[in-house]
Motif scaffolding. Structure first.
Motif, short mmCIF file in Angstrom:
data_model
loop_
_atom_site.label_atom_id
_atom_site.label_comp_id
_atom_site.label_asym_id
_atom_site.label_seq_id
_atom_site.Cartn_x
_atom_site.Cartn_y
_atom_site.Cartn_z
N ALA A 336 14.28 -56.91 -28.77
CA ALA A 336 14.53 -56.30 -30.08
C ALA A 336 15.43 -55.08 -29.96
CB ALA A 336 13.19 -55.91 -30.73
N ILE A 337 15.19 -54.28 -28.91
CA ILE A 337 15.98 -53.07 -28.71
C ILE A 337 17.45 -53.41 -28.46
CG2 ILE A 337 16.39 -51.15 -27.11
CD1 ILE A 337 13.35 -50.98 -26.77
N PHE A 338 17.67 -54.43 -27.62
CA PHE A 338 19.04 -54.76 -27.23
C PHE A 338 19.55 -56.01 -27.95
CE2 PHE A 338 17.39 -52.13 -23.80
CZ PHE A 338 18.42 -51.21 -23.67
N HIS A 339 19.05 -56.16 -29.17
CA HIS A 339 19.44 -57.30 -30.00
C HIS A 339 20.94 -57.38 -30.19
CE1 HIS A 339 20.21 -59.22 -33.97
NE2 HIS A 339 19.28 -60.07 -33.58
N ASP A 340 21.59 -56.22 -30.33
CA ASP A 340 23.02 -56.18 -30.62
C ASP A 340 23.88 -55.92 -29.38
OD1 ASP A 340 22.55 -56.53 -33.40
OD2 ASP A 340 22.04 -54.41 -33.56
N ALA A 341 23.26 -55.79 -28.21
CA ALA A 341 24.02 -55.50 -26.99
C ALA A 341 24.60 -56.78 -26.39
CB ALA A 341 23.12 -54.82 -25.96
N PRO A 342 25.72 -56.68 -25.67
CA PRO A 342 26.23 -57.86 -24.95
C PRO A 342 25.18 -58.36 -23.97
CG PRO A 342 27.83 -56.06 -24.92
CD PRO A 342 26.56 -55.49 -25.46
N SER A 343 25.11 -59.65 -23.80
CA SER A 343 24.13 -60.20 -22.86
C SER A 343 24.81 -61.24 -21.98
CB SER A 343 22.95 -60.83 -23.60
OG SER A 343 23.35 -61.95 -24.36
N ALA A 344 24.21 -61.45 -20.82
CA ALA A 344 24.74 -62.43 -19.87
C ALA A 344 23.59 -63.11 -19.16
CB ALA A 344 25.66 -61.75 -18.86
N GLU A 345 23.75 -64.40 -18.95
CA GLU A 345 22.74 -65.13 -18.18
C GLU A 345 23.16 -65.17 -16.71
OE1 GLU A 345 22.09 -68.97 -19.84
OE2 GLU A 345 20.91 -68.19 -21.51
N VAL A 346 22.22 -64.90 -15.85
CA VAL A 346 22.48 -64.98 -14.41
C VAL A 346 21.49 -65.98 -13.81
CG1 VAL A 346 23.35 -62.63 -14.30
CG2 VAL A 346 20.94 -63.04 -13.86
N ALA A 347 21.92 -66.65 -12.77
CA ALA A 347 21.11 -67.71 -12.17
C ALA A 347 19.91 -67.15 -11.44
CB ALA A 347 21.96 -68.53 -11.22
N THR A 348 18.79 -67.81 -11.62
CA THR A 348 17.57 -67.44 -10.89
C THR A 348 17.81 -67.50 -9.38
OG1 THR A 348 16.24 -68.35 -12.69
CG2 THR A 348 15.13 -68.02 -10.58
N THR A 349 18.66 -68.44 -8.97
CA THR A 349 18.93 -68.60 -7.53
C THR A 349 19.66 -67.41 -6.93
OG1 THR A 349 20.95 -69.82 -8.12
CG2 THR A 349 18.98 -71.12 -7.67
N LEU A 350 20.18 -66.53 -7.78
CA LEU A 350 20.85 -65.33 -7.27
C LEU A 350 19.85 -64.40 -6.58
CD1 LEU A 350 23.73 -64.01 -7.38
CD2 LEU A 350 22.91 -62.70 -9.35
N PHE A 351 18.58 -64.52 -6.99
CA PHE A 351 17.53 -63.66 -6.44
C PHE A 351 16.89 -64.34 -5.23
CE2 PHE A 351 18.18 -61.91 -10.55
CZ PHE A 351 17.72 -60.60 -10.52
N THR A 352 17.03 -63.71 -4.08
CA THR A 352 16.33 -64.18 -2.88
C THR A 352 14.99 -63.47 -2.81
OG1 THR A 352 17.36 -62.46 -1.54
CG2 THR A 352 18.53 -64.56 -1.71
N ASN A 353 14.28 -63.67 -1.70
CA ASN A 353 12.96 -63.04 -1.56
C ASN A 353 13.02 -61.52 -1.64
OD1 ASN A 353 11.72 -65.51 -1.31
ND2 ASN A 353 11.82 -65.52 0.93
N ASP A 354 14.10 -60.95 -1.15
CA ASP A 354 14.23 -59.49 -1.21
C ASP A 354 15.15 -59.05 -2.35
OD1 ASP A 354 16.54 -60.46 -0.10
OD2 ASP A 354 16.76 -58.84 1.37
N GLY A 355 15.35 -59.93 -3.34
CA GLY A 355 16.09 -59.57 -4.54
C GLY A 355 17.58 -59.82 -4.42
N VAL A 356 18.34 -59.10 -5.24
CA VAL A 356 19.79 -59.23 -5.28
C VAL A 356 20.39 -57.83 -5.24
CG1 VAL A 356 19.79 -59.24 -7.81
CG2 VAL A 356 21.75 -60.19 -6.57
N SER A 357 21.53 -57.69 -4.59
CA SER A 357 22.17 -56.39 -4.54
C SER A 357 22.73 -56.02 -5.92
CB SER A 357 23.30 -56.38 -3.51
OG SER A 357 24.43 -57.07 -4.00
N LEU A 358 22.72 -54.74 -6.23
CA LEU A 358 23.22 -54.29 -7.53
C LEU A 358 24.69 -54.62 -7.73
CD1 LEU A 358 21.81 -52.96 -9.93
CD2 LEU A 358 20.46 -52.80 -7.87
N PRO A 359 25.55 -54.47 -6.72
CA PRO A 359 26.94 -54.89 -6.94
C PRO A 359 27.06 -56.37 -7.31
CG PRO A 359 26.82 -53.43 -5.05
CD PRO A 359 25.41 -53.75 -5.43
N ASP A 360 26.30 -57.24 -6.60
CA ASP A 360 26.35 -58.66 -6.91
C ASP A 360 25.84 -58.93 -8.33
OD1 ASP A 360 27.39 -59.38 -4.49
OD2 ASP A 360 25.46 -59.85 -3.56
#
Length: 426
Positions: A336-360
Motif C-alpha cells: 500500500a505504501i509503495f503502490h505508486d513506486a516503480p516495481s521490478a520482479e527479480v527471480a527467486t533463484t537469484l537468492f542463494t543460501n547466503d542471499g544476494v549481493s546488493l550490487p547484483d
C-alpha cells in the motif's frame, strides 16, 4: 445556540438555498434530506466528498439522510457541468457501479438508530415508469422555455444537447417527488451545478402535491488560484484505496496551500470552531510547521479510510519523508505504501543460501545499469535497502530480510524508491 443552518454557513457550505429553508430546518429538526450520486464509475472522488459529509452533518444534527444511487438516471447521463454528451454506459456496468457506490456510502452514514440513513436506487421507480405515464404525470408540468433557461441546459445549447440529456432534469424532479411521497423527504442538497435540477423537483412537488419543499446547493470548491479541486498529475483523487492509496490520499490533503487550508478544514472536517481557530493561529505564526495541513490530512483520511488507513498513510509518510527503516510491517502495508513506486520482479533463484549481493540485486531490479554503478553508489552512501544505508559493496540480502519473504525496497539517493517483488517465474 448555533443552529444547523448557522453551522453550515460558518463552514462555507451554502451556495444557494430556498428562502424559507432556515425556518424549515428550525421547525423540522428531524427532517429527511437527500443527495444523489451518479454511478459513472465504480467509486466516488473527492468532488463527491462534500455532499457526502454534508449528509453526515445533517444526520449528526438529528435529520434522516437518504443517499440516492442513480441506477436509473445513470442510464441517461446528467448534462450539468459537462461541455459535451456523456458516453452512455450499459445497464450491467451501471448495476456494478451502483453496488460499489452503495458499499462506499455505507462507510460514512449511520444505518442504525431513530434517524437511520438509507440508500435508495432510483431505478426502483424509474425502471417501471412508462413513457406515457412519465409524460402525463411529469412532463406536462414543465415549460420547455423554462427548461431552456436552466443553466445546465443553456450552457450546452451552443455545443448541442440530445433529447436524452435534456430530459434528465425531469427525471431528477421525479426522484424528488418519489422521495417526498415515499419518505416525506423535504430537502434536497447537491453541488452548485444542481440548482436547476433541484428547483425543478421543488416545482413538481408544489404543482402535484401542493406542498413546499426545499433545496440547498454547496459551493464549488476550488484551489486558491481558482483551478479545479480534486485533480492531481495522476488524475482524480478517489475515495477507495484500490484507486487512490491512503498514502496518496493523505498527501493530496497535506499538500494544500496555506491560502486554502482553513477553508478546507471547515468544509471537509468535523473539527470544532475552537480547534480550527487554534490551527489558524498556528498557520499565522508558524506556517512552516504545517500543523493545519497535517490536521486536515489526518482528519479527512481517517473519515474516508478509517483508523487503519490513516496509520498506513502516516507510516508511509514517515518512511518516505522521515527516512524511517522499513521494519515490523506486513506485506500488505508495504504494498500500500509503495503502490505508486516503480516495481521490478527479480527471480527467486537469484537468492542463494547466503542471499544476494546488493550490487547484483540493484542491477536485477533496474535501479542501476551496472554493478560498477552500484558499487560507486554504495561507496558514495547513496544506496539503501529497506531504508537502511548499504555500508559495504560486499553487503548481501537474504530472503529472511524481505518483508513477507517476498518484498523489499531499494532506495537510490534521497527519494527514488523501487519495490522489489520475488517471482518464481522470472
Amino acid at each position: 445556540m448555533t443552529t444547523l443552518f448557522d453551522e453550515l454557513r460558518w463552514r462555507g457550505l451554502i451556495q444557494d438555498h430556498t428562502p424559507a429553508l432556515p425556518q424549515h430546518l428550525a421547525e423540522h429538526p428531524t427532517l429527511t434530506v437527500y443527495a444523489g450520486f451518479d454511478p459513472t464509475a465504480p467509486s466516488l472522488h473527492v468532488g463527491n466528498l462534500l455532499p457526502i459529509l454534508t449528509l453526515v452533518r445533517f444526520q449528526r444534527a438529528g435529520c434522516r439522510p437518504l443517499a440516492l444511487a442513480g441506477g436509473g438516471t445513470g442510464l441517461i447521463g446528467d448534462p450539468s457541468g459537462k461541455a459535451a454528451e456523456r458516453p452512455l454506459l450499459d445497464a450491467e456496468t451501471i448495476l456494478t457501479n451502483v453496488a460499489a457506490i452503495e458499499r462506499l456510502l455505507s462507510r460514512f452514514l449511520d444505518f442504525s438508530g431513530a434517524n437511520a440513513a438509507q440508500i435508495v436506487n432510483n431505478l426502483s421507480w424509474l425502471g417501471d415508469l412508462s413513457l406515457l405515464t412519465f409524460l402525463r404525470e411529469t412532463g406536462k408540468h414543465f415549460s420547455v422555455n423554462t427548461m431552456l433557461g436552466k443553466e445546465s441546459v443553456r450552457r450546452r445549447l451552443e455545443t448541442g444537447i440530445s433529447y436524452t440529456e435534456f430530459s434528465y432534469m425531469l427525471l431528477q424532479a421525479r426522484d424528488y417527488l418519489e422521495l417526498y411521497d415515499r419518505h416525506h423527504c423535504t430537502l434536497q442538497i447537491g453541488g452548485s451545478d444542481q440548482w436547476g435540477n433541484i428547483t425543478a423537483g421543488i416545482e413538481l412537488i408544489r404543482r402535484t402535491r401542493g406542498c413546499a419543499t426545499h433545496g440547498l446547493t454547496l459551493p464549488l470548491i476550488t484551489k486558491a488560484d481558482g483551478t479545479k479541486f480534486g485533480k492531481t498529475e495522476q488524475g482524480a483523487v478517489w475515495l477507495t484505496a484500490d484507486r487512490t492509496s491512503p498514502y496518496a490520499f493523505y498527501q493530496f490533503w497535506f499538500n494544500t496551500e496555506d491560502a486554502s487550508v482553513l477553508r478546507y478544514l471547515k468544509a471537509f472536517t468535523f473539527l470544532s470552531a475552537d480547534d480550527i481557530t487554534d490551527l489558524e493561529a498556528s498557520l499565522a505564526s508558524h506556517p512552516e510547521d504545517r500543523a493545519a495541513q497535517r490536521a486536515l490530512a489526518s482528519a479527512v483520511t481517517e473519515v474516508v479510510h478509517g483508523a487503519a488507513g490513516l496509520r498506513t498513510a502516516l507510516t508511509a509518510t514517515d518512511i518516505l519523508f522521515g527516512g524511517a527503516a522499513i521494519v515490523d510491517i506486513d506485506a500488505e502495508t508495504l504494498l500500500a505504501i509503495f503502490h505508486d513506486a516503480p516495481s521490478a520482479e527479480v527471480a527467486t533463484t537469484l537468492f542463494t543460501n547466503d542471499g544476494v549481493s546488493l550490487p547484483d540485486l540493484a542491477v536485477a531490479a533496474n535501479v542501476v545499469g551496472s554493478k560498477g554503478e552500484a558499487r560507486r553508489l554504495i561507496e558514495g552512501g547513496g544506496l539503501y535497502f529497506n531504508n537502511r544505508r548499504v555500508e559495504s559493496v560486499h553487503a548481501r540480502v537474504t530472503r529472511e530480510q524481505l518483508i513477507g519473504g517476498r518484498y523489499g525496497v531499494l532506495r537510490k539517493g534521497a527519494r527514488t524508491y523501487h519495490l522489489i517483488r520475488l517471482s518464481d517465474s522470472t
